[in-house]
Design a protein around this motif. Structure first.
Motif, PDB file in Angstrom:
ATOM      1  N   ASP A 281       0.830  -1.209   0.000  1.00 26.49           N
ATOM      2  CA  ASP A 281       0.000   0.000   0.000  1.00 26.49           C
ATOM      3  C   ASP A 281       0.862   1.255   0.000  1.00 26.49           C
ATOM      4  O   ASP A 281       0.553   2.237  -0.680  1.00 26.49           O
ATOM      5  N   LEU A 282       1.946   1.227   0.754  1.00 26.28           N
ATOM      6  CA  LEU A 282       2.829   2.379   0.796  1.00 26.28           C
ATOM      7  C   LEU A 282       3.535   2.569  -0.554  1.00 26.28           C
ATOM      8  O   LEU A 282       3.697   3.697  -1.027  1.00 26.28           O
ATOM      9  N   ALA A 283       3.945   1.461  -1.167  1.00 26.12           N
ATOM     10  CA  ALA A 283       4.600   1.537  -2.472  1.00 26.12           C
ATOM     11  C   ALA A 283       3.651   2.111  -3.527  1.00 26.12           C
ATOM     12  O   ALA A 283       4.046   2.939  -4.354  1.00 26.12           O
ATOM     13  N   VAL A 284       2.396   1.682  -3.495  1.00 28.94           N
ATOM     14  CA  VAL A 284       1.389   2.174  -4.429  1.00 28.94           C
ATOM     15  C   VAL A 284       1.164   3.673  -4.236  1.00 28.94           C
ATOM     16  O   VAL A 284       1.115   4.455  -5.195  1.00 28.94           O
ATOM     17  N   THR A 285       1.052   4.091  -2.976  1.00 30.78           N
ATOM     18  CA  THR A 285       0.819   5.507  -2.674  1.00 30.78           C
ATOM     19  C   THR A 285       2.000   6.358  -3.120  1.00 30.78           C
ATOM     20  O   THR A 285       1.821   7.478  -3.604  1.00 30.78           O
ATOM     21  N   ALA A 286       3.209   5.839  -2.965  1.00 30.96           N
ATOM     22  CA  ALA A 286       4.408   6.573  -3.385  1.00 30.96           C
ATOM     23  C   ALA A 286       4.413   6.807  -4.889  1.00 30.96           C
ATOM     24  O   ALA A 286       4.797   7.881  -5.369  1.00 30.96           O
ATOM     25  N   LEU A 287       3.971   5.814  -5.649  1.00 29.05           N
ATOM     26  CA  LEU A 287       3.934   5.951  -7.113  1.00 29.05           C
ATOM     27  C   LEU A 287       2.962   7.051  -7.529  1.00 29.05           C
ATOM     28  O   LEU A 287       3.298   7.930  -8.329  1.00 29.05           O
ATOM     29  N   ALA A 288       1.753   6.987  -6.983  1.00 27.07           N
ATOM     30  CA  ALA A 288       0.727   7.958  -7.370  1.00 27.07           C
ATOM     31  C   ALA A 288       1.067   9.361  -6.873  1.00 27.07           C
ATOM     32  O   ALA A 288       0.953  10.344  -7.619  1.00 27.07           O
ATOM     33  N   GLY A 289       1.490   9.476  -5.619  1.00 24.70           N
ATOM     34  CA  GLY A 289       1.842  10.780  -5.065  1.00 24.70           C
ATOM     35  C   GLY A 289       3.029  11.403  -5.781  1.00 24.70           C
ATOM     36  O   GLY A 289       3.053  12.613  -6.044  1.00 24.70           O
ATOM     37  N   GLY A 290       4.021  10.586  -6.125  1.00 21.95           N
ATOM     38  CA  GLY A 290       5.194  11.097  -6.830  1.00 21.95           C
ATOM     39  C   GLY A 290       4.869  11.599  -8.220  1.00 21.95           C
ATOM     40  O   GLY A 290       5.416  12.620  -8.666  1.00 21.95           O
ATOM     41  N   ALA A 291       3.973  10.909  -8.904  1.00 22.42           N
ATOM     42  CA  ALA A 291       3.594  11.330 -10.260  1.00 22.42           C
ATOM     43  C   ALA A 291       2.925  12.701 -10.244  1.00 22.42           C
ATOM     44  O   ALA A 291       3.160  13.535 -11.127  1.00 22.42           O
TER      45      ALA A 291
END
Length: 305
Positions: A281-291
């Motif tokens: 979940d943290l990895a997924v959030t990092a991808l979306a937030g970073g984009a």
């Protein structure tokens, strides 16, 4: 400013198209598109753009800077976690620590870094981005990244399979083939269509990012992932970017390196997180937030460097 606005229109437009298609089309479509780009599209684009790239100067320093940036990001993330433990008296789970460090370490220097570099700096300096990604980020992600994931995930990965995945990576082989093809004269019509195919792959890569973002539904860990994004997309590019003249890297070459360092977390971090039982979940959030953060930080880096 005109180039930046044009980039934003294309970048946001193509990602949005992919996002809409990702919601409408079957789940298998982005998977198949990703395989096509991995095995065929990206290798063709590398050969196409490498023919027009300038390989003079200290281009071989690009991978070294990539390793330096990844090590700095991982170290700062580890220190931030220790600071959190000290001040809050709470210890994050091992799996969460692993995902936080990965998100601060490896960037999307291929699918996202390539088109941004090509649009803002041009094909002449594309080789700097290419060397940074293929000889730096790739090995950092599936080398150091996997070692860290194995440690924090509490599982032992098959490192033989990982080595094989790196060696059979078609992008690496097309990189070597492209270097050899630079010495060969090809008909103008072939070169014309090769260039068009290369830019088509860039567009499809952005559409694929939109498709993958459409599948990301987890946002509740955004405050927690803010630390990793700040390190990956702000602190590391600023610190190393200021130091680039010490390595003899200035001008457009320095701009390419800074843009690559400032890319959001790579999709490969999610693959590693799933493989080694880290905090998905943290990895997924990092991808979306970073984009999304990239839309804010990109003009800052173009202005500073």
């Amino acid at each position: 400013m005109t180039n930046l606005l044009e980039l934003y229109v294309k970048l946001v437009g193509l990602v949005l198209v992919g996002f809409i298609l990702g919601r409408k089309l079957p789940t298998a479509v982005p998977t198949r598109l990703g395989r096509f780009l991995f095995w065929v599209g990206v290798p063709i684009s590398i050969v196409a753009f490498l023919r027009q790239a300038d390989l003079s100067g200290q281009i071989w320093i690009a991978p070294a800077i990539a390793y330096l940036a990844m090590l700095l990001g991982a170290s700062l993330a580890w220190l931030a976690i220790q600071g959190q433990v000290h001040f809050t008296k709470t210890i994050p789970q091992q799996s969460t620590q692993g995902s936080l460090i990965l998100a601060a370490m490896v960037g999307n220097t291929g699918y996202l870094g390539f088109p941004i570099t090509l649009a803002m700096v041009g094909q002449e300096y594309f080789a700097w981005a290419l060397f940074y990604d293929l000889l730096g980020s790739l090995f950092g992600n599936y080398g150091l990244g996997v070692a860290l994931a194995s440690h924090f995930g509490g599982s032992i990965g098959n490192f033989k399979q990982i080595a094989q995945a790196i060696l059979i990576n078609p992008a690496l082989w097309s990189f070597g083939f492209g270097l050899m093809l630079r010495q060969v004269t090809i008909p103008k019509i072939v070169e014309f269509y090769l260039d068009k195919m290369g830019w088509s792959v860039v567009a499809l890569s952005l559409v694929l990012i939109g498709m993958r973002l459409s599948k990301l539904k987890s946002w509740h860990k955004l405050p927690q992932v803010g630390m990793s994004l700040a390190i990956k997309m702000l602190l590391v590019p600023l610190v190393i970017g200021i130091a680039l003249p010490l390595f003899g890297v200035t001008g457009s070459a320095a701009q390419v390196i800074v843009l690559q360092m400032a890319m959001p977390p790579a999709f490969g971090t999610l693959v590693i997180a799933e493989t080694f039982n880290l905090d998905r979940d943290l990895a997924v959030t990092a991808l979306a937030g970073g984009a999304m953060l990239l839309l804010v930080t990109l003009p800052i880096w173009l202005w500073l460097f």
